[in-house]
Design an enzyme around this catalytic site. Sequence first.
Site, short mmCIF file in Angstrom:
data_model
loop_
_atom_site.label_atom_id
_atom_site.label_comp_id
_atom_site.label_asym_id
_atom_site.label_seq_id
_atom_site.Cartn_x
_atom_site.Cartn_y
_atom_site.Cartn_z
N HIS A 44 42.89 31.09 28.35
CA HIS A 44 42.75 32.28 27.52
C HIS A 44 43.68 33.40 27.96
O HIS A 44 44.22 33.38 29.07
CB HIS A 44 41.30 32.79 27.47
CG HIS A 44 40.72 33.24 28.78
ND1 HIS A 44 40.01 32.41 29.61
CD2 HIS A 44 40.71 34.45 29.40
CE1 HIS A 44 39.58 33.08 30.66
NE2 HIS A 44 40.01 34.33 30.57
N GLU B 107 31.99 40.26 26.12
CA GLU B 107 33.20 39.57 25.69
C GLU B 107 32.99 38.77 24.42
O GLU B 107 31.88 38.32 24.11
CB GLU B 107 33.70 38.64 26.79
CG GLU B 107 32.67 37.60 27.18
CD GLU B 107 33.24 36.51 28.06
OE1 GLU B 107 33.51 36.81 29.22
OE2 GLU B 107 33.41 35.39 27.58
N GLN C 160 40.34 36.24 24.74
CA GLN C 160 39.09 36.75 25.31
C GLN C 160 39.14 38.28 25.21
O GLN C 160 39.89 38.93 25.93
CB GLN C 160 38.98 36.32 26.77
CG GLN C 160 37.72 36.79 27.48
CD GLN C 160 37.67 36.28 28.92
OE1 GLN C 160 38.53 36.61 29.73
NE2 GLN C 160 36.69 35.46 29.22
N HIS D 83 44.65 40.10 31.55
CA HIS D 83 44.94 38.96 32.42
C HIS D 83 45.27 37.73 31.59
O HIS D 83 45.01 37.69 30.40
CB HIS D 83 43.76 38.66 33.36
CG HIS D 83 42.49 38.23 32.68
ND1 HIS D 83 41.53 39.13 32.26
CD2 HIS D 83 42.02 37.00 32.34
CE1 HIS D 83 40.51 38.47 31.72
NE2 HIS D 83 40.79 37.18 31.74
N GLU E 109 43.98 34.26 36.25
CA GLU E 109 42.67 33.63 36.44
C GLU E 109 42.85 32.12 36.36
O GLU E 109 43.70 31.64 35.61
CB GLU E 109 41.74 34.13 35.31
CG GLU E 109 40.34 33.55 35.32
CD GLU E 109 39.50 34.08 34.13
OE1 GLU E 109 39.86 35.12 33.52
OE2 GLU E 109 38.50 33.42 33.82
C1 V0V Z 1 44.88 46.21 38.68
N1 V0V Z 1 46.21 46.08 38.83
C2 V0V Z 1 46.66 45.24 37.90
C3 V0V Z 1 45.53 44.87 37.14
N2 V0V Z 1 44.44 45.48 37.66
N3 V0V Z 1 47.89 44.78 37.64
C4 V0V Z 1 48.02 43.94 36.59
N4 V0V Z 1 46.98 43.55 35.81
C5 V0V Z 1 45.73 44.00 36.05
N5 V0V Z 1 44.73 43.60 35.29
C6 V0V Z 1 47.05 46.75 39.82
C7 V0V Z 1 46.89 48.25 39.75
O1 V0V Z 1 47.76 48.81 38.80
C8 V0V Z 1 47.22 48.69 41.14
O2 V0V Z 1 48.60 48.75 41.31
C9 V0V Z 1 46.68 47.56 42.00
O3 V0V Z 1 46.62 46.40 41.12
C10 V0V Z 1 45.29 47.85 42.53
O4 V0V Z 1 44.49 48.17 41.41
P1 V0V Z 1 43.26 49.18 41.42
O5 V0V Z 1 43.29 49.91 40.12
O6 V0V Z 1 43.23 49.95 42.71
O7 V0V Z 1 42.04 48.22 41.34
P2 V0V Z 1 41.36 47.31 42.42
O8 V0V Z 1 42.29 47.00 43.55
O9 V0V Z 1 40.03 47.89 42.76
O10 V0V Z 1 41.12 46.01 41.54
C11 V0V Z 1 42.16 45.22 41.08
C12 V0V Z 1 41.66 43.75 41.09
C13 V0V Z 1 40.37 43.74 40.23
C14 V0V Z 1 42.75 42.89 40.46
C15 V0V Z 1 41.40 43.32 42.51
O11 V0V Z 1 40.64 44.17 38.91
C16 V0V Z 1 39.69 42.39 40.20
O12 V0V Z 1 38.95 42.01 41.14
N6 V0V Z 1 39.90 41.61 39.10
C17 V0V Z 1 39.28 40.30 38.98
C18 V0V Z 1 38.01 40.35 38.16
C19 V0V Z 1 38.24 40.81 36.73
O13 V0V Z 1 39.33 41.29 36.38
N7 V0V Z 1 37.18 40.68 35.91
C20 V0V Z 1 37.24 41.09 34.48
C21 V0V Z 1 37.51 39.94 33.61
P3 V0V Z 1 49.34 50.08 41.87
O14 V0V Z 1 48.96 51.17 40.93
O15 V0V Z 1 48.76 50.24 43.27
O16 V0V Z 1 50.78 49.72 41.86
S1 V0V Z 1 36.10 38.83 33.59
C22 V0V Z 1 36.66 37.36 32.91
O17 V0V Z 1 37.92 37.22 32.71
C23 V0V Z 1 35.69 36.38 32.63
C24 V0V Z 1 34.24 36.59 32.82
C25 V0V Z 1 36.13 35.04 32.14
O18 V0V Z 1 37.32 34.83 31.91
O19 V0V Z 1 35.26 34.14 31.99
CO CO Z 2 39.10 35.87 31.69
#
Ligand code: V0V
Ligand code: CO
Length: 146
Positions: A7, A43, A60, A84, A134
């Site tokens: 996705h 979602e 998604q 993502h 992912e």
């Molecule tokens: C953050 N950054 C990204 C980003 N999110 N870069 C590209 N794409 C993204 N989506 C960058 C951000 O600009 C910062 O860069 C740096 O990473 C740190 O970001 P932050 O804002 O301080 O945020 P953090 O570090 O607290 O969290 C970032 C992470 C977090 C990626 C660790 O979003 C995470 O754990 N994601 C995984 C879970 C998730 O996304 N769940 C939602 C979808 P600079 O500014 O320092 O350069 S759930 C899903 O997909 C499901 C259920 C499914 O598919 O089934």
């Molecule tokens: Co997802």
Amino acid sequence: MLTRIDHIGIACFDLERTVEFYRATYGFEVFHTEVNEEQGVREAMLKINETSDGGASYLQLLEPTREDSAVGKWLAKNGEGVHHIAFGTPDVDGAADGIRGKGVRVLYDRPRTGSMGSRITFLHPKDCHGVLTELVTSASPSSAEH
Ligand code: V0V
Ligand code: CO
């Protein structure tokens, strides 16, 4: 082995309005909806096509359920857009271990529950040229993976 695009995750402020855009503009219908409290998202999965590995590819659409969630924080900073990409694999544990071994940060020690009972993990966007990535193994071997 990664076998398809599972996705593309798209962050939005209003799930119903965004679903309606994809329906009215492209004719994509909602295949599944759910709330994932652990991830802080509501979602909608829009099925785009089935794939040669027995799985499928989806859009998604993601609305945050709380401001301090990953999608909530990202929306506040960036506004709506692609959040993502997700690759499908028959073996998310093995794929994650292999990628971790190449020095890419895998965000979870063990995969967590994703959409439709799938098992998911994420790779840090800073290790993936700016793309939050992912990995997904679908729930049902008969309908999705083999
Ligand atoms: C953050 N950054 C990204 C980003 N999110 N870069 C590209 N794409 C993204 N989506 C960058 C951000 O600009 C910062 O860069 C740096 O990473 C740190 O970001 P932050 O804002 O301080 O945020 P953090 O570090 O607290 O969290 C970032 C992470 C977090 C990626 C660790 O979003 C995470 O754990 N994601 C995984 C879970 C998730 O996304 N769940 C939602 C979808 P600079 O500014 O320092 O350069 S759930 C899903 O997909 C499901 C259920 C499914 O598919 O089934
Ligand atoms: Co997802």
